[in-house]
Design a protein around this motif. Structure first.
Motif, short mmCIF file in Angstrom:
data_model
loop_
_atom_site.label_atom_id
_atom_site.label_comp_id
_atom_site.label_asym_id
_atom_site.label_seq_id
_atom_site.Cartn_x
_atom_site.Cartn_y
_atom_site.Cartn_z
N SER A 198 33.86 30.32 41.06
CA SER A 198 34.10 30.11 39.64
C SER A 198 35.33 29.21 39.52
O SER A 198 36.11 29.09 40.46
N GLY A 199 35.51 28.60 38.36
CA GLY A 199 36.68 27.76 38.17
C GLY A 199 36.52 26.37 38.76
O GLY A 199 35.47 25.99 39.28
N ILE A 203 52.04 35.16 45.73
CA ILE A 203 51.09 34.05 45.55
C ILE A 203 50.80 33.82 44.07
O ILE A 203 50.87 32.69 43.58
N THR A 204 50.49 34.90 43.36
CA THR A 204 50.15 34.74 41.93
C THR A 204 51.38 34.33 41.11
O THR A 204 51.25 33.58 40.14
N ALA A 205 52.56 34.78 41.51
CA ALA A 205 53.77 34.40 40.79
C ALA A 205 54.04 32.91 40.93
O ALA A 205 54.44 32.24 39.96
N ASN A 223 39.67 34.13 38.99
CA ASN A 223 39.10 35.23 39.79
C ASN A 223 39.86 35.30 41.10
O ASN A 223 40.44 34.31 41.57
N LEU A 224 39.83 36.49 41.72
CA LEU A 224 40.62 36.67 42.93
C LEU A 224 40.04 37.81 43.77
O LEU A 224 39.55 38.80 43.23
N SER A 225 40.11 37.66 45.08
CA SER A 225 39.70 38.74 45.98
C SER A 225 40.64 38.75 47.17
O SER A 225 41.00 37.70 47.72
N ASN A 226 41.07 39.94 47.57
CA ASN A 226 42.02 40.09 48.67
C ASN A 226 41.58 41.23 49.57
O ASN A 226 41.31 42.33 49.10
N THR A 231 43.11 35.99 51.16
CA THR A 231 43.00 35.98 49.71
C THR A 231 42.27 34.75 49.23
O THR A 231 42.60 33.62 49.62
N LEU A 232 41.25 34.98 48.41
CA LEU A 232 40.53 33.89 47.75
C LEU A 232 40.95 33.87 46.28
O LEU A 232 40.91 34.90 45.61
#
Length: 320
Positions: free
Chosen positions: A247-248, A266-268, A279-282, A291-292
């Protein structure tokens, strides 16, 4: 290979699961085979005799118990173990499963009638047959040893199609001689095992069918393509399995050490640069985590460099 692992390259071990149909089928055949006497017999018609008469006289040597309503213990509930457990239910067996690392995907594959136990000793106490479908490492070396064998039911039958080192052969041979274990089937033969009359030893035939050979080649190519095109990892021997639908506008694939606050870091960093995470998966495996991250827009090269310089980040790849 070790050098590649250190650089964050996944080692795809898809072949361990690609031959699961063959492995499950073989395990069921081995259980059937153990029902008969282990000593090989051949029907030989005497000169001038009738085969029917010889067969009828020799049938007593092949008498054995039924599988129906017997208890099967499955150690390891991955792709193969789950399939074995489900098929055994269809044979009318009572199935107990043990896997301290049971994944969500594996749990969903299991029939609800499989009794999943938290302590392997509970499986040992109940199982008439035990089959192992686990990886071999220092933690599983001689998992089935003197203590485990002592905890099992008298007359238990063992099947090991996983790895030879999972079983302590010296302890097993002593249990066979004492009658604690009735029979042992393995495709990891040794001179000691072959010499024991209670052991059925055979070659390692995990993928020895035309179908499995072809499936191995196709699945390996599909797994590699999915990793290169989407960053998804499946059946890796050194990294966690991670799958995320795309997605994205861009996907980031970040391999890093499995330590606290890495995901927050990472998100910061992405939030600092005004990047929206769609979207995110870890997932983690041992010392590593993967992490995707799917982003709403493509990031500048400088953002990728900032990610790469974060402490404990090993590898960053952008797709799209």
């Amino acid at each position: 290979m070790a050098k590649g692992y250190g650089r964050g390259m996944p080692g795809m071990g898809g072949g361990m699961n690609m031959n699961m149909i063959k492995q499950a089928q073989k395990m069921q055949q081995d259980m059937m085979r153990m029902q008969q006497e282990l000593q090989e017999k051949e029907y030989q018609a005497a000169s001038g005799g009738e085969v029917e008469t010889v067969v009828e006289k020799g049938k007593a040597a092949f008498v054995g118990p039924e599988l129906y309503r017997k208890a099967l213990g499955v150690i390891g509930l991955g792709a193969i173990g789950a399939l074995v457990a489900n098929v055994a239910l269809d044979l009318g067996m009572d199935v107990y499963g043990y896997d301290p690392f049971l994944s969500v995907d594996a749990a969903l594959r299991l029939d609800r009638h499989v009794h999943v136990v938290q302590d392997v000793s509970e499986l040992y106490k109940k199982a008439d047959y035990i089959t192992a479908h686990i990886h071999f490492n220092e933690k599983t070396r001689h998992m089935i040893g003197r203590e485990a064998l002592a905890a099992m039911k008298p007359g238990v039958r063992l099947i090991n199609l996983a790895r030879g080192g999972v079983v302590d052969n010296e302890a097993l041979l002593a249990a066979l001689d004492a009658g604690k274990v009735t029979a042992y089937v393995t495709d990891f033969p040794t001179n000691q095992l072959v010499a024991n009359p209670h052991v059925i030893a055979m070659p390692h035939l995990g993928a020895s069918t035309p179908e499995s050979e072809q499936n191995c080649a196709v699945m390996a190519a599909e797994e590699l393509r999915d990793y290169l095109e989407n960053g998804n990892i499946k059946n890796s021997v050194n990294l966690p399995d991670v799958y995320l639908d795309r997605s994205g506008a861009q996907r980031l694939c970040v391999l890093h050490k499995n330590i606290p606050a890495m995901l927050a870091s990472i998100t910061a960093l992405l939030s600092r640069d005004g990047v929206n995470v769609e979207n995110l998966s870890n997932k983690s495996k041992g010392d590593y985590a993967y992490t995707l991250v799917d982003l709403g827009a493509k990031v500048e090269p400088a953002v990728l460099e900032d990610l790469r310089t974060l402490p404990n980040v090993i590898r960053v790849r952008a797709i799209g």
